[in-house]
Scaffold this motif. Structure first.
Motif, PDB file in Angstrom:
ATOM      1  N   UNK A  89      46.808  51.270  25.350  1.00 30.07           N
ATOM      2  CA  UNK A  89      47.068  50.697  26.765  1.00 30.07           C
ATOM      3  C   UNK A  89      45.624  50.794  27.607  1.00 30.07           C
ATOM      4  N   UNK A  90      45.156  51.809  27.501  1.00 30.22           N
ATOM      5  CA  UNK A  90      43.934  52.320  28.052  1.00 30.22           C
ATOM      6  C   UNK A  90      42.680  50.955  27.935  1.00 30.22           C
ATOM      7  N   UNK A  91      42.620  50.963  26.523  1.00 27.47           N
ATOM      8  CA  UNK A  91      41.649  49.952  26.136  1.00 27.47           C
ATOM      9  C   UNK A  91      41.867  48.685  26.728  1.00 27.47           C
ATOM     10  N   UNK A  92      43.449  48.102  26.767  1.00 28.63           N
ATOM     11  CA  UNK A  92      43.556  46.792  27.111  1.00 28.63           C
ATOM     12  C   UNK A  92      43.178  46.949  28.862  1.00 28.63           C
ATOM     13  N   UNK A  93      43.637  47.839  29.413  1.00 28.80           N
ATOM     14  CA  UNK A  93      43.551  47.762  30.667  1.00 28.80           C
ATOM     15  C   UNK A  93      41.943  47.960  31.209  1.00 28.80           C
ATOM     16  N   UNK A  94      41.424  48.851  30.555  1.00 28.76           N
ATOM     17  CA  UNK A  94      39.787  49.268  31.056  1.00 28.76           C
ATOM     18  C   UNK A  94      39.108  47.900  30.800  1.00 28.76           C
ATOM     19  N   UNK A  95      39.260  46.951  29.831  1.00 30.77           N
ATOM     20  CA  UNK A  95      38.613  45.816  29.599  1.00 30.77           C
ATOM     21  C   UNK A  95      39.243  44.601  30.241  1.00 30.77           C
ATOM     22  N   UNK A  96      40.178  44.928  30.982  1.00 25.14           N
ATOM     23  CA  UNK A  96      40.870  43.692  31.676  1.00 25.14           C
ATOM     24  C   UNK A  96      40.030  43.341  32.736  1.00 25.14           C
ATOM     25  N   UNK A  97      39.892  41.988  33.164  1.00 27.69           N
ATOM     26  CA  UNK A  97      39.416  41.453  34.642  1.00 27.69           C
ATOM     27  C   UNK A  97      40.584  41.261  35.462  1.00 27.69           C
ATOM     28  N   UNK A  98      41.659  41.137  35.349  1.00 29.31           N
ATOM     29  CA  UNK A  98      42.841  40.782  36.127  1.00 29.31           C
ATOM     30  C   UNK A  98      44.175  41.975  35.834  1.00 29.31           C
ATOM     31  N   UNK A  99      44.011  42.928  35.790  1.00 31.48           N
ATOM     32  CA  UNK A  99      45.060  44.067  35.469  1.00 31.48           C
ATOM     33  C   UNK A  99      46.151  43.803  36.488  1.00 31.48           C
ATOM     34  N   UNK A 100      47.511  44.066  36.165  1.00 29.77           N
ATOM     35  CA  UNK A 100      48.366  43.976  37.478  1.00 29.77           C
ATOM     36  C   UNK A 100      49.464  45.051  36.813  1.00 29.77           C
ATOM     37  N   UNK A 101      50.286  45.543  37.780  1.00 26.39           N
ATOM     38  CA  UNK A 101      51.371  46.290  37.523  1.00 26.39           C
ATOM     39  C   UNK A 101      52.953  45.374  38.149  1.00 26.39           C
ATOM     40  N   UNK A 102      53.811  45.449  37.220  1.00 20.26           N
ATOM     41  CA  UNK A 102      54.909  44.742  37.636  1.00 20.26           C
ATOM     42  C   UNK A 102      56.277  45.924  37.476  1.00 20.26           C
ATOM     43  N   UNK A 103      56.772  46.431  38.545  1.00 19.16           N
ATOM     44  CA  UNK A 103      57.835  47.693  38.576  1.00 19.16           C
ATOM     45  C   UNK A 103      59.361  47.135  38.996  1.00 19.16           C
ATOM     46  N   UNK A 104      60.015  47.783  38.031  1.00 19.46           N
ATOM     47  CA  UNK A 104      61.533  47.708  38.192  1.00 19.46           C
ATOM     48  C   UNK A 104      62.036  48.854  38.589  1.00 19.46           C
ATOM     49  N   UNK A 105      63.451  48.842  38.653  1.00 21.99           N
ATOM     50  CA  UNK A 105      64.143  49.938  39.138  1.00 21.99           C
ATOM     51  C   UNK A 105      64.065  51.494  38.445  1.00 21.99           C
TER      52      UNK A 105
END
Length: 557
Positions: free
Chosen positions: A199-215
């Motif tokens: 996950x860290x590799x994916x997010x650190x290398x991303x240009x447009x990371x985002x979070x989507x949160x549920x309950x």
């Protein structure tokens, strides 16, 4: 040595429950007598078992767990709807029922509150369809079963059900002296380490990371670490309507509420255009997904309580709390420097008629909300309208988005106030919903609670009118004199009452109740006056529910 009843109540107290809400009945009276033996826990009467279940749900949303007490059969099944709703919304409630004497059930004696056929497993089986686990206590299994079910409720964030036969609660058994140890999910070290790296590799290398949160971010207490991840790495987030206000909505990184095709363009682009989306326990249903129009990108990471999905790879046995904590230490993106959103202020137009469709009514109600408030929004116009409003930081916002039980919110407000008496509580409820559970207002008043109740009087079920039958009599309700209920339900209560038809009248009423002493405000609007979200939701819902050959609604679009 300790009695079974004493041990049960001690365990409830040890997990953080100081109030058990319910209704007395002949099979639970002996257990009720034992409350006086255990310090720090109180039985609180409700007006009926369904309301008690709703109240226990509200209590659990504040404390993390709640408890309900009924009597066998008639009481249990009356509460089952509320317990099922807690299951749907992932709320741990310990449902306890006094059952007939153990010897009578073992002998199959025909007793009242049963079908008189000697079958004493049917009610437990009914509950078993909706809860994480059930048990009928005996002297031999009481310790093991009580602890097992409490662990299940805490780990799975779902209700459990315990039957206590009426003749055993005073029986003495060997019990552990050690306090209950709350369980926690643990992680397989290898899978945890691998998931963090992926996950860290994916997010650190991303240009447009985002979070989507549920309950589940709220239920499991992940909000703080998610906020840290977002702020330290400049990652914007959106929530589903089912997790509204879990993270502060005034934060500049908050984009809005994602609902598939119903999303604002900015929110839709953020989520669907992300090249590294961290989706926190997403659970899509028609009401939070724009009727299943969600479109998550290929590089979506789905993080659940004990399982994580990174693309097509599954990491089993990874506790989300461990994963998020380590992930917070492993991300190395630059924080964003964004200006905080300016606070909005609402200026009432004194003679303007209250109007939902323009959004002004809901802006005015939201302007009343302060940081730290509890906001309870009824299913229907309230949650559809308030879902699009920005809540101040520290607000607990709750609604029955998934189970959608109308009337749920009034007893939920009662239970939440029991759990957090020092907070200010705002309930926004429709007249049709209020009539379903109105008797619980008497309990609220009798205990001296001071909520602010805003009742939207639109002469019936407006959400149903916009789905089907906008002029049909089945969506009408009997007219009540709501203001006079206060004196009738609690003659000595001093909860102030108001009526409002204009913005000026509502402004005066809200100003009068802003001191924390509570009040009951009846807001009178036209039967077809509705927020824009409902005007769109109704016909879309009708098309989904009834299909292309279902009733046509040309006058509603």
């Amino acid at each position: 040595m300790e009695s079974i009843g004493h041990f049960l109540l001690r365990r409830l107290r040890e997990v953080g429950i100081s109030h058990v809400i319910g209704v007395p009945g002949d099979f639970n009276l002996q257990l009720l007598e034992q409350f006086s033996e255990v310090e720090g826990i109180e039985f609180v009467n409700s007006t009926n078992e369904l309301n008690a279940a709703y109240a226990a749900d509200g209590y659990a949303r504040q404390r993390g767990i709640g408890a309900l007490l009924t009597t066998y059969g008639v009481g249990e099944l009356s509460a089952l709807n509320g317990v099922a709703g807690a299951a749907a919304e992932h709320v741990p409630v310990v449902s306890i029922a006094g059952a007939p004497p153990l010897h009578a059930m073992r002998s199959g004696l025909p007793l009242h509150h049963s079908l008189t056929d000697g079958n004493y497993i049917n009610v437990e089986r009914a509950f078993g369809q909706f809860v994480a686990g059930t048990a009928r206590l005996t002297p031999g299994n009481a310790v093991a079963e009580i602890d097992r079910l409490l662990r299940l409720a805490i780990l799975e964030k779902r209700p459990v059900h315990i039957q206590v036969p009426s003749d055993i609660s005073y029986l003495e058994i060997d019990t552990p002296s050690e306090p209950f140890q709350a369980p926690r999910l643990t992680s397989d070290p290898t899978n945890l380490a691998d998931a963090v790296v992926a996950i860290a590799d994916l997010v650190n290398g991303a240009e447009k990371p985002a979070l989507l949160i549920d309950l589940e971010a709220k239920r499991y207490g992940w909000a703080d670490v998610l906020l840290r991840i977002a702020r330290e790495n400049g990652i914007r987030w959106a929530t589903l309507v089912t997790s509204k206000a879990v993270l502060p909505e005034t934060d500049p990184l908050f984009a809005g509420v994602y609902g598939g095709a119903n999303s604002a363009p900015e929110v839709k682009d953020l989520i669907e255009g992300s090249d590294a989306l961290l989706a926190i326990s997403p659970r899509f249903i028609e009401v939070n997904s724009g009727i299943f129009t969600q479109a998550l990108p290929e590089n979506t990471v789905k993080i659940y309580a004990d399982t994580t999905f990174v693309g097509t790879h599954v990491y089993e046995g990874v506790a989300a709390a461990d994963l998020l904590s380590k992930l917070a230490d492993s991300l190395h993106r630059a924080p964003a420097s964004l200006a905080h959103k300016p606070a909005r202020t609402f200026e009432a137009k004194a003679d303007a008629k209250l109007d939902q469709n323009s959004g002004r009514l809901w802006e005015q109600i939201t302007d009343f909300v302060r940081p730290g408030d509890v906001v309870v929004a009824e299913a229907g116009t309230s949650y559809l309208a308030l879902g699009g409003q920005t809540m101040p930081e520290g607000v607990d916002y709750t609604s029955s988005n998934i189970w959608g039980a109308i009337g749920w919110t009034l007893p939920v407000t009662f239970g939440w106030q029991l759990a957090a008496p020092d907070r200010r509580h705002l309930l926004v409820i429709g007249d049709g919903s209020f009539q379903l559970t109105a008797q619980e207002l008497s309990t609220i008043l009798a205990r001296g609670q001071k909520p602010v109740i805003v009742l939207i009087n639109n002469s019936g079920y407006t959400i149903e009118r916009y789905i089907l039958g906008h002029e049909s009599h089945y969506n009408d309700i009997a007219p009540w004199d709501y203001a006079s209920l206060i004196a009738g339900l609690a003659p000595n209560a001093d909860l102030r009452t108001f009526q409002a038809r204009t913005e000026g009248e509502l402004a005066s009423a809200l100003s009068a109740v802003s001191d924390g002493e509570g009040g009951f405000i009846e807001v009178i609007v036209d039967p077809l006056d509705a927020p824009d979200a409902l005007v769109k939701f109704g016909p879309a819902s009708a098309r989904f529910d009834y299909g292309r050959r279902g009733p046509e609604l040309p006058n509603l679009g």
